[in-house]
Design a protein around this motif. Structure first.
Motif, PDB file in Angstrom:
ATOM      1  N   LEU A 401       0.845  -1.188   0.000  1.00 28.10           N
ATOM      2  CA  LEU A 401       0.000   0.000   0.000  1.00 28.10           C
ATOM      3  C   LEU A 401       0.883   1.242   0.000  1.00 28.10           C
ATOM      4  O   LEU A 401       1.766   1.390   0.857  1.00 28.10           O
ATOM      5  CB  LEU A 401      -0.906   0.027   1.234  1.00 28.10           C
ATOM      6  CG  LEU A 401      -1.713   1.323   1.434  1.00 28.10           C
ATOM      7  CD1 LEU A 401      -2.815   1.437   0.376  1.00 28.10           C
ATOM      8  CD2 LEU A 401      -2.299   1.393   2.839  1.00 28.10           C
ATOM      9  N   ASP A 402       0.665   2.139  -0.963  1.00 20.82           N
ATOM     10  CA  ASP A 402       1.320   3.442  -0.967  1.00 20.82           C
ATOM     11  C   ASP A 402       0.387   4.423  -0.257  1.00 20.82           C
ATOM     12  O   ASP A 402      -0.691   4.760  -0.767  1.00 20.82           O
ATOM     13  CB  ASP A 402       1.564   3.902  -2.403  1.00 20.82           C
ATOM     14  CG  ASP A 402       2.267   5.249  -2.460  1.00 20.82           C
ATOM     15  OD1 ASP A 402       3.460   5.283  -2.787  1.00 20.82           O
ATOM     16  OD2 ASP A 402       1.612   6.276  -2.174  1.00 20.82           O
ATOM     17  N   PHE A 403       0.788   4.858   0.947  1.00 23.97           N
ATOM     18  CA  PHE A 403      -0.055   5.725   1.762  1.00 23.97           C
ATOM     19  C   PHE A 403       0.582   7.110   1.881  1.00 23.97           C
ATOM     20  O   PHE A 403       1.774   7.224   2.213  1.00 23.97           O
ATOM     21  CB  PHE A 403      -0.248   5.127   3.152  1.00 23.97           C
ATOM     22  CG  PHE A 403      -1.003   6.017   4.097  1.00 23.97           C
ATOM     23  CD1 PHE A 403      -2.350   6.279   3.898  1.00 23.97           C
ATOM     24  CD2 PHE A 403      -0.364   6.615   5.173  1.00 23.97           C
ATOM     25  CE1 PHE A 403      -3.050   7.120   4.755  1.00 23.97           C
ATOM     26  CE2 PHE A 403      -1.059   7.440   6.038  1.00 23.97           C
ATOM     27  CZ  PHE A 403      -2.406   7.698   5.822  1.00 23.97           C
ATOM     28  N   ARG A 404      -0.235   8.151   1.624  1.00 23.64           N
ATOM     29  CA  ARG A 404       0.272   9.524   1.683  1.00 23.64           C
ATOM     30  C   ARG A 404      -0.713  10.410   2.435  1.00 23.64           C
ATOM     31  O   ARG A 404      -1.931  10.184   2.411  1.00 23.64           O
ATOM     32  CB  ARG A 404       0.503  10.075   0.272  1.00 23.64           C
ATOM     33  CG  ARG A 404       1.460   9.193  -0.517  1.00 23.64           C
ATOM     34  CD  ARG A 404       1.864   9.767  -1.837  1.00 23.64           C
ATOM     35  NE  ARG A 404       2.777   8.831  -2.511  1.00 23.64           N
ATOM     36  CZ  ARG A 404       3.793   9.197  -3.272  1.00 23.64           C
ATOM     37  NH1 ARG A 404       4.053  10.483  -3.483  1.00 23.64           N
ATOM     38  NH2 ARG A 404       4.563   8.291  -3.841  1.00 23.64           N
ATOM     39  N   LEU A 405      -0.153  11.426   3.096  1.00 23.62           N
ATOM     40  CA  LEU A 405      -0.945  12.361   3.898  1.00 23.62           C
ATOM     41  C   LEU A 405      -0.564  13.796   3.519  1.00 23.62           C
ATOM     42  O   LEU A 405       0.625  14.141   3.445  1.00 23.62           O
ATOM     43  CB  LEU A 405      -0.682  12.125   5.390  1.00 23.62           C
ATOM     44  CG  LEU A 405      -1.481  12.987   6.367  1.00 23.62           C
ATOM     45  CD1 LEU A 405      -2.966  12.613   6.315  1.00 23.62           C
ATOM     46  CD2 LEU A 405      -0.951  12.800   7.794  1.00 23.62           C
ATOM     47  N   LEU A 406      -1.563  14.622   3.258  1.00 27.83           N
ATOM     48  CA  LEU A 406      -1.342  16.026   2.932  1.00 27.83           C
ATOM     49  C   LEU A 406      -2.075  16.916   3.929  1.00 27.83           C
ATOM     50  O   LEU A 406      -3.166  16.569   4.407  1.00 27.83           O
ATOM     51  CB  LEU A 406      -1.855  16.357   1.525  1.00 27.83           C
ATOM     52  CG  LEU A 406      -1.231  15.666   0.330  1.00 27.83           C
ATOM     53  CD1 LEU A 406      -1.993  14.380   0.001  1.00 27.83           C
ATOM     54  CD2 LEU A 406      -1.209  16.594  -0.884  1.00 27.83           C
ATOM     55  N   HIS A 407      -1.455  18.062   4.237  1.00 29.88           N
ATOM     56  CA  HIS A 407      -2.101  19.077   5.059  1.00 29.88           C
ATOM     57  C   HIS A 407      -1.989  20.409   4.339  1.00 29.88           C
ATOM     58  O   HIS A 407      -0.881  20.889   4.076  1.00 29.88           O
ATOM     59  CB  HIS A 407      -1.446  19.168   6.440  1.00 29.88           C
ATOM     60  CG  HIS A 407      -2.154  20.101   7.364  1.00 29.88           C
ATOM     61  ND1 HIS A 407      -1.476  20.986   8.188  1.00 29.88           N
ATOM     62  CD2 HIS A 407      -3.479  20.310   7.599  1.00 29.88           C
ATOM     63  CE1 HIS A 407      -2.351  21.681   8.900  1.00 29.88           C
ATOM     64  NE2 HIS A 407      -3.575  21.278   8.553  1.00 29.88           N
ATOM     65  N   ASN A 408      -3.148  20.973   3.996  1.00 24.77           N
ATOM     66  CA  ASN A 408      -3.182  22.192   3.198  1.00 24.77           C
ATOM     67  C   ASN A 408      -2.379  22.016   1.913  1.00 24.77           C
ATOM     68  O   ASN A 408      -1.565  22.884   1.528  1.00 24.77           O
ATOM     69  CB  ASN A 408      -2.677  23.389   3.999  1.00 24.77           C
ATOM     70  CG  ASN A 408      -3.580  23.716   5.177  1.00 24.77           C
ATOM     71  OD1 ASN A 408      -4.792  23.503   5.111  1.00 24.77           O
ATOM     72  ND2 ASN A 408      -2.993  24.215   6.255  1.00 24.77           N
ATOM     73  N   LYS A 409      -2.581  20.863   1.261  1.00 20.41           N
ATOM     74  CA  LYS A 409      -1.985  20.517  -0.036  1.00 20.41           C
ATOM     75  C   LYS A 409      -0.473  20.310   0.029  1.00 20.41           C
ATOM     76  O   LYS A 409       0.192  20.255  -1.023  1.00 20.41           O
ATOM     77  CB  LYS A 409      -2.325  21.570  -1.085  1.00 20.41           C
ATOM     78  CG  LYS A 409      -3.825  21.723  -1.328  1.00 20.41           C
ATOM     79  CD  LYS A 409      -4.108  22.735  -2.423  1.00 20.41           C
ATOM     80  CE  LYS A 409      -5.617  22.860  -2.649  1.00 20.41           C
ATOM     81  NZ  LYS A 409      -5.940  23.830  -3.726  1.00 20.41           N
ATOM     82  N   VAL A 410       0.077  20.146   1.209  1.00 23.17           N
ATOM     83  CA  VAL A 410       1.509  19.888   1.385  1.00 23.17           C
ATOM     84  C   VAL A 410       1.673  18.496   1.986  1.00 23.17           C
ATOM     85  O   VAL A 410       1.017  18.162   2.977  1.00 23.17           O
ATOM     86  CB  VAL A 410       2.167  20.944   2.300  1.00 23.17           C
ATOM     87  CG1 VAL A 410       3.650  20.614   2.525  1.00 23.17           C
ATOM     88  CG2 VAL A 410       2.017  22.336   1.701  1.00 23.17           C
TER      89      VAL A 410
END
Length: 470
Positions: A401-410
């Protein structure tokens, strides 16, 4: 009878007495009688004796004498008819569903008439999803000597037993049997040597308990990397039995995990809320805005990096996510409540789901093998809701699984992002919470050896009620 004889002798003596007196008065007559007329005396005596004998005979035949009653014998009963020959026994067929088979195919393999098989399956259909029969499900068919159905049983678990019976009128009656069930509290404790799974297996516990336990601490512990040998755990969990047979786990009521000097505690409390949750002994929520991991029990095959060699495209490129290696088909959860903004194919990510969360956060799940049922763009999801399954679609060298997290598009590092806790219990809820907590802690720390505490006697029907579902 003796009185009659005595009376007779008195008459004889009287007669002879008078006769003697007459002889004394006339001695002359006596002498003449004795000398000349002896024959008359013998005649008289013989006549008198004959009279006596006749008198005795009539007395013995008198109706005054009791006669023995003659009882009429009742006729003997007729001999019993010979026993009827025993009825032929019912024909019983039983077995289990093998992998790849259906109930219909298994019944047909027992040489049952196709029409009978069709009627059995049609009768069961409102109660059982026959498209989801499991290997090991058992059945029993009971037929009359003439080949007609008498009864049919189909069992999918110790408490899921479905019955068809044929009434004397010929009407078919179907029902799910109601099975008695006992509810217990069970306390379980152990020390991790290699993994939580292996430790639980050594305690004769099932995988479901491991998953439920790990889910409670999903906001605090990443069980694919954090546990260490020597870590200890304690659990109080509901268990259901029918007789000696384990049925299933209920809810985990108390859990603790100790790693070194750090101790985590979780106590289940619902109160008047729609859904229950887990809290510390002080009433602080264990739930946070984000889960530590979107899936269970994997290893990190590639971490968050601003420069790493790409395994397919080559060269050094940033990797703004975490790769979790896991077997294909492993479930993937939403890390927080949110709304699905994308569900489909996206170039190198393959099959991907993107979820928008509160406060400017977004989570991305790539290389999925397939999506969970009902997941689509615009769908609202809850934290820890199933959204898809691990795969290797897109630019991928293996199942992960490729998991990614963004906050305010960052992009942010998911392993370092600090997640705020959910709300703690209010002061007016603490008294009710303590009424739930105190008995659990008291029994958990009780030194007596008993590991089970009986709680309630139920039936399988009770377990279908919302309050008893897991």
């Amino acid at each position: 009878m003796p009185s009659v004889v005595n009376r007779l002798f008195e008459v004889i003596l009287f007669t002879f007495g008078n006769f003697g007196e007459a002889l004394d008065e006339n001695i002359k007559f006596k002498n003449i009688f004795l000398k000349k007329k002896r024959g008359y005396f013998l005649l008289f005596f013989s006549s008198l004796l004959a009279i006596i004998l006749i008198f005795i005979y009539f007395l013995s035949s008198s109706p005054e004498k009791s006669q023995p009653l003659k009882t009429q014998e009742s006729p003997s009963p007729p001999p019993p008819p010979p026993p009827s020959p025993p009825l032929p026994p019912d024909r019983v067929l039983s077995g289990n569903i093998a992998r790849g088979n259906t109930l219909s195919s298994v019944l047909r393999s027992q040489n049952l008439p196709p029409a009978l098989v069709e009627t059995i399956c049609k009768t069961l259909k409102p109660m059982v999803n026959l498209r989801k029969v499991k290997p090991g499900d058992s059945f029993e068919v009971r037929l009359t000597p003439g080949g007609e159905l008498r009864s049919f049983y189909y069992q999918t678990s110790p408490i899921d037993i479905y019955q068809i019976t044929v009434q004397p009128s010929g009407e078919w009656h179907s029902q799910k049997k109601e099975v008695p069930v006992e509810k217990y509290w069970a306390r379980i404790s152990g020390e991790i040597s290699s993994s939580l799974f292996e430790t639980m297996e050594g305690l004769q516990e099932q995988d479901q308990l491991v998953l439920d336990f790990a889910g409670i601490f999903a906001w605090e512990i990443d069980f694919h990397s954090d546990p260490q040998p020597g870590d200890r755990f304690q659990i109080v969990v509901e268990k259901y039995y029918t007789g000696e047979t384990f049925v299933r786990y209920g809810r985990i009521l108390y859990a603790s995990y100790q790693s070194g000097t750090k101790i985590l505690q979780a106590i289940y409390f619902q109160g008047s809320a729609t859904y229950g949750s887990y809290y510390t002994a002080k009433g602080e929520s264990l739930q946070k805005a984000f889960l530590r991991s979107p899936l269970q029990f994997t290893r990190i095959s590639s971490g968050y990096s601003k420069s790493r060699r790409h395994p397919i495209l080559g060269g050094f490129r940033p990797h703004y996510g975490v790769d979790y290696a896991a077997p294909e088909g492993s479930p993937v959860w939403a890390i927080a409540d949110g709304t699905v903004t994308f569900c489909g194919w996206k170039s190198g990510y393959g099959k991907q789901v993107i979820i928008k969360h509160a406060k400017g956060y977004q989570s991305m799940y790539g290389h999925l093998s397939r999506f969970a049922s009902g997941i689509r763009k615009g769908k609202t999801v809850r934290q820890k809701q199933l959204i898809g399954y691990v795969g290797s679609t897109g630019l991928s060298t293996g199942s992960h699984l490729d998991f990614r997290l963004l906050h305010n598009k960052v992009f942010r590092n998911p392993l370092r992002e600090i997640s705020p806790r959910a709300a703690s219990l209010r002061k007016d809820q603490l008294a009710e919470f303590n009424q739930v907590k105190d008995p659990l802690l008291l029994w958990m720390n009780d030194p007596s050896p008993g590991k089970y505490r009986p709680i309630a006697s139920l039936t399988s029907k009770d377990l279908e009620q919302p309050g008893n579902r897991q």
